[in-house]
Design an enzyme around this catalytic site. Sequence first.
Site, PDB file in Angstrom:
ATOM      1  N   ARG A 187      20.814  55.340  27.055  1.00 49.69           N
ATOM      2  CA  ARG A 187      20.876  55.876  25.693  1.00 49.69           C
ATOM      3  C   ARG A 187      20.899  54.699  24.722  1.00 49.69           C
ATOM      4  O   ARG A 187      21.734  53.823  24.830  1.00 49.69           O
ATOM      5  CB  ARG A 187      22.141  56.718  25.512  1.00 49.69           C
ATOM      6  CG  ARG A 187      22.163  57.485  24.195  1.00 49.69           C
ATOM      7  CD  ARG A 187      23.511  58.125  23.964  1.00 49.69           C
ATOM      8  NE  ARG A 187      23.724  59.293  24.810  1.00 49.69           N
ATOM      9  CZ  ARG A 187      23.570  60.559  24.373  1.00 49.69           C
ATOM     10  NH1 ARG A 187      23.215  60.807  23.149  1.00 49.69           N
ATOM     11  NH2 ARG A 187      23.797  61.568  25.189  1.00 49.69           N
ATOM     12  N   ASN A 203      14.495  60.548  30.513  1.00 48.32           N
ATOM     13  CA  ASN A 203      14.853  60.481  31.928  1.00 48.32           C
ATOM     14  C   ASN A 203      14.071  61.477  32.769  1.00 48.32           C
ATOM     15  O   ASN A 203      13.785  61.215  33.939  1.00 48.32           O
ATOM     16  CB  ASN A 203      16.363  60.630  32.104  1.00 48.32           C
ATOM     17  CG  ASN A 203      17.057  59.303  31.840  1.00 48.32           C
ATOM     18  OD1 ASN A 203      16.901  58.362  32.610  1.00 48.32           O
ATOM     19  ND2 ASN A 203      17.762  59.214  30.731  1.00 48.32           N
ATOM     20  N   ASP A 234      34.164  57.335  39.521  1.00 51.97           N
ATOM     21  CA  ASP A 234      35.265  58.017  38.825  1.00 51.97           C
ATOM     22  C   ASP A 234      36.411  58.302  39.807  1.00 51.97           C
ATOM     23  O   ASP A 234      37.585  58.123  39.487  1.00 51.97           O
ATOM     24  CB  ASP A 234      34.747  59.326  38.215  1.00 51.97           C
ATOM     25  CG  ASP A 234      33.488  59.094  37.389  1.00 51.97           C
ATOM     26  OD1 ASP A 234      33.546  58.294  36.448  1.00 51.97           O
ATOM     27  OD2 ASP A 234      32.443  59.688  37.719  1.00 51.97           O
ATOM     28  N   ARG A 248      38.176  55.077  40.547  1.00 49.84           N
ATOM     29  CA  ARG A 248      38.968  54.685  39.373  1.00 49.84           C
ATOM     30  C   ARG A 248      40.250  55.501  39.300  1.00 49.84           C
ATOM     31  O   ARG A 248      41.331  54.970  38.998  1.00 49.84           O
ATOM     32  CB  ARG A 248      38.155  54.929  38.099  1.00 49.84           C
ATOM     33  CG  ARG A 248      37.045  53.918  37.857  1.00 49.84           C
ATOM     34  CD  ARG A 248      36.080  54.404  36.773  1.00 49.84           C
ATOM     35  NE  ARG A 248      35.137  53.360  36.379  1.00 49.84           N
ATOM     36  CZ  ARG A 248      34.040  53.575  35.662  1.00 49.84           C
ATOM     37  NH1 ARG A 248      33.729  54.810  35.269  1.00 49.84           N
ATOM     38  NH2 ARG A 248      33.249  52.577  35.338  1.00 49.84           N
ATOM     39  N   HIS A 270      29.624  63.641  35.510  1.00 52.07           N
ATOM     40  CA  HIS A 270      29.941  62.219  35.357  1.00 52.07           C
ATOM     41  C   HIS A 270      29.751  61.866  33.883  1.00 52.07           C
ATOM     42  O   HIS A 270      28.711  61.364  33.481  1.00 52.07           O
ATOM     43  CB  HIS A 270      29.045  61.345  36.232  1.00 52.07           C
ATOM     44  CG  HIS A 270      29.152  59.897  35.865  1.00 52.07           C
ATOM     45  ND1 HIS A 270      30.300  59.174  36.071  1.00 52.07           N
ATOM     46  CD2 HIS A 270      28.291  59.052  35.264  1.00 52.07           C
ATOM     47  CE1 HIS A 270      30.132  57.943  35.620  1.00 52.07           C
ATOM     48  NE2 HIS A 270      28.922  57.848  35.111  1.00 52.07           N
TER      49      HIS A 270
HETATM   50  P1  NAX Z   1      20.041  47.793  34.211  1.00 51.10           P
HETATM   51  O1  NAX Z   1      19.419  48.067  32.887  1.00 51.10           O
HETATM   52  O2  NAX Z   1      20.643  46.466  34.494  1.00 51.10           O
HETATM   53  O3  NAX Z   1      18.942  48.064  35.333  1.00 51.10           O
HETATM   54  C1  NAX Z   1      18.136  49.184  35.367  1.00 51.10           C
HETATM   55  C2  NAX Z   1      16.869  48.809  36.106  1.00 51.10           C
HETATM   56  O4  NAX Z   1      16.102  50.000  36.293  1.00 51.10           O
HETATM   57  C3  NAX Z   1      15.985  47.818  35.357  1.00 51.10           C
HETATM   58  O5  NAX Z   1      15.660  46.737  36.212  1.00 51.10           O
HETATM   59  C4  NAX Z   1      14.747  48.643  35.009  1.00 51.10           C
HETATM   60  O6  NAX Z   1      13.564  47.873  35.024  1.00 51.10           O
HETATM   61  C5  NAX Z   1      14.750  49.682  36.131  1.00 51.10           C
HETATM   62  N1  NAX Z   1      13.994  50.900  35.852  1.00 51.10           N
HETATM   63  C6  NAX Z   1      13.874  51.562  34.679  1.00 51.10           C
HETATM   64  N2  NAX Z   1      13.063  52.627  34.822  1.00 51.10           N
HETATM   65  C7  NAX Z   1      12.676  52.643  36.117  1.00 51.10           C
HETATM   66  C8  NAX Z   1      11.812  53.480  36.871  1.00 51.10           C
HETATM   67  N3  NAX Z   1      11.166  54.505  36.308  1.00 51.10           N
HETATM   68  N4  NAX Z   1      11.633  53.201  38.177  1.00 51.10           N
HETATM   69  C9  NAX Z   1      12.247  52.155  38.742  1.00 51.10           C
HETATM   70  N5  NAX Z   1      13.059  51.315  38.079  1.00 51.10           N
HETATM   71  C10 NAX Z   1      13.270  51.556  36.792  1.00 51.10           C
HETATM   72  O7  NAX Z   1      21.071  48.976  34.429  1.00 51.10           O
HETATM   73  P2  NAX Z   1      22.326  49.040  35.453  1.00 51.10           P
HETATM   74  O8  NAX Z   1      23.502  48.429  34.820  1.00 51.10           O
HETATM   75  O9  NAX Z   1      21.885  48.546  36.772  1.00 51.10           O
HETATM   76  O10 NAX Z   1      22.594  50.613  35.480  1.00 51.10           O
HETATM   77  C11 NAX Z   1      21.668  51.518  36.042  1.00 51.10           C
HETATM   78  C12 NAX Z   1      22.067  52.959  35.741  1.00 51.10           C
HETATM   79  O11 NAX Z   1      23.318  53.288  36.314  1.00 51.10           O
HETATM   80  C13 NAX Z   1      22.215  53.292  34.246  1.00 51.10           C
HETATM   81  O12 NAX Z   1      21.551  54.522  33.994  1.00 51.10           O
HETATM   82  C14 NAX Z   1      23.704  53.476  34.073  1.00 51.10           C
HETATM   83  O13 NAX Z   1      24.015  54.332  32.995  1.00 51.10           O
HETATM   84  C15 NAX Z   1      24.074  54.053  35.400  1.00 51.10           C
HETATM   85  N6  NAX Z   1      25.496  54.012  35.780  1.00 51.10           N
HETATM   86  C16 NAX Z   1      26.007  55.088  36.442  1.00 51.10           C
HETATM   87  C17 NAX Z   1      27.307  55.138  36.887  1.00 51.10           C
HETATM   88  C18 NAX Z   1      27.841  56.325  37.622  1.00 51.10           C
HETATM   89  O14 NAX Z   1      29.042  56.316  37.916  1.00 51.10           O
HETATM   90  N7  NAX Z   1      27.072  57.377  37.942  1.00 51.10           N
HETATM   91  C19 NAX Z   1      28.228  54.007  36.616  1.00 51.10           C
HETATM   92  C20 NAX Z   1      27.539  52.724  36.310  1.00 51.10           C
HETATM   93  C21 NAX Z   1      26.298  52.825  35.475  1.00 51.10           C
HETATM   94  O15 NAX Z   1      26.674  52.897  34.111  1.00 51.10           O
END
Ligand code: NAX
Length: 328
Positions: A92, A105, A159, A162, A187
């Site tokens: 976001r 998404n 979660d 945590r 989540h």
């Molecule tokens: P980053 O922005 O460091 O990495 C995301 C990666 O995904 C980038 O390398 C990007 O090039 C790649 N990407 C984007 N679109 C893609 C696609 N269509 N196909 C393949 N790769 C693609 O994010 P990061 O910190 O690694 O977090 C990743 C996701 O995890 C985020 O959406 C974040 O919100 C989510 N999270 C979920 C959590 C949970 O508990 N469910 C907690 C941690 C995190 O916040």
Amino acid sequence: TRTPVNVTVTGAAGQIGYALLFRIASGHLLGPDVPVNLRLLEIPQGLKAAEGTAMELDDCAFPLLRNIEITDDANVGFAGANVALLVGARPRTKGMERGDLLSANGGIFKPQGKAINDNAADDIKVLVVGNPANTNALIAQAAAPDVPAERFTAMTRLDHNRAISQLAAKTGAAVSDIKRLTIWGNHSATQYPDIFHAEVAGKNAAEVVNDEVWLADTFIPTVAKRGAAIIEARGASSAASAANAAIDHVHTWVNGTAEGDWTSMGIPSDGSYGVPEGIISSFPVTTKDGKYEIVQGLDINAFSRARIDASVQELTEERDAVRELGLI
Ligand code: NAX
């Protein structure tokens, strides 16, 4: 020796990917005797960094890591996949409305769901980490009609972990003494960490704590807003702890929960506990032989009911929004 398991990681070049891949390759995802083939799926801009990570993986000389493939083609990335960790998502950004976020998404998870449907192995297990995780999992699942719906799950294990840590700190117990904690719902900030059925060294956690003000005003918001607190402190979102939770989620799914304990997973609802069938909501589950089951028969008090309902309401609205956008 065992046949290698094909593990696909999307968003492999991101910060969670960097914390995740080395642990998968060293055997923490599936077990110390299970060889793995890694498939790294990225967008074109992420391919070079993914190649750098793959070079480092090579340099670890992990005995269990058989090969690594890097691609920006989902059909290649999910070919023969036994486990898929969908980490890459569209974050976001400022000024983005929920509808924009869901449709951005949808543009990722719908084609990935279809690619899983058409290319993955019959025993495919999917964990969605990328946010909004529950609804992204629903979108992918809807695009994969040939895969049993229950193979699509969303991560609430971070979660869950945590909440265990907060409860251990409050009660002075060891983390390993906390059992049967539950995360219900989405989540998101509406999630409900439930300690009414949890145990602290064999005693009921709510009775040990005996402090509903702490529960409502400290514990629940601390767990629900922990992601924001990490960003505030680190200047970056949770990465190693998120990767750790993804490892825990799949490891528990494949290898089973301990006797007398359970875990939390975002899974397609079967209507249990009044959660509308089909939405991907977090529940208490036990796992065995690669399958999970919702823990049944828990008594839900009024405090819990209101909070579960609020989070489920949010999930229902997200479901309706993606339905309207034609994403499911
Ligand atoms: P980053 O922005 O460091 O990495 C995301 C990666 O995904 C980038 O390398 C990007 O090039 C790649 N990407 C984007 N679109 C893609 C696609 N269509 N196909 C393949 N790769 C693609 O994010 P990061 O910190 O690694 O977090 C990743 C996701 O995890 C985020 O959406 C974040 O919100 C989510 N999270 C979920 C959590 C949970 O508990 N469910 C907690 C941690 C995190 O916040």
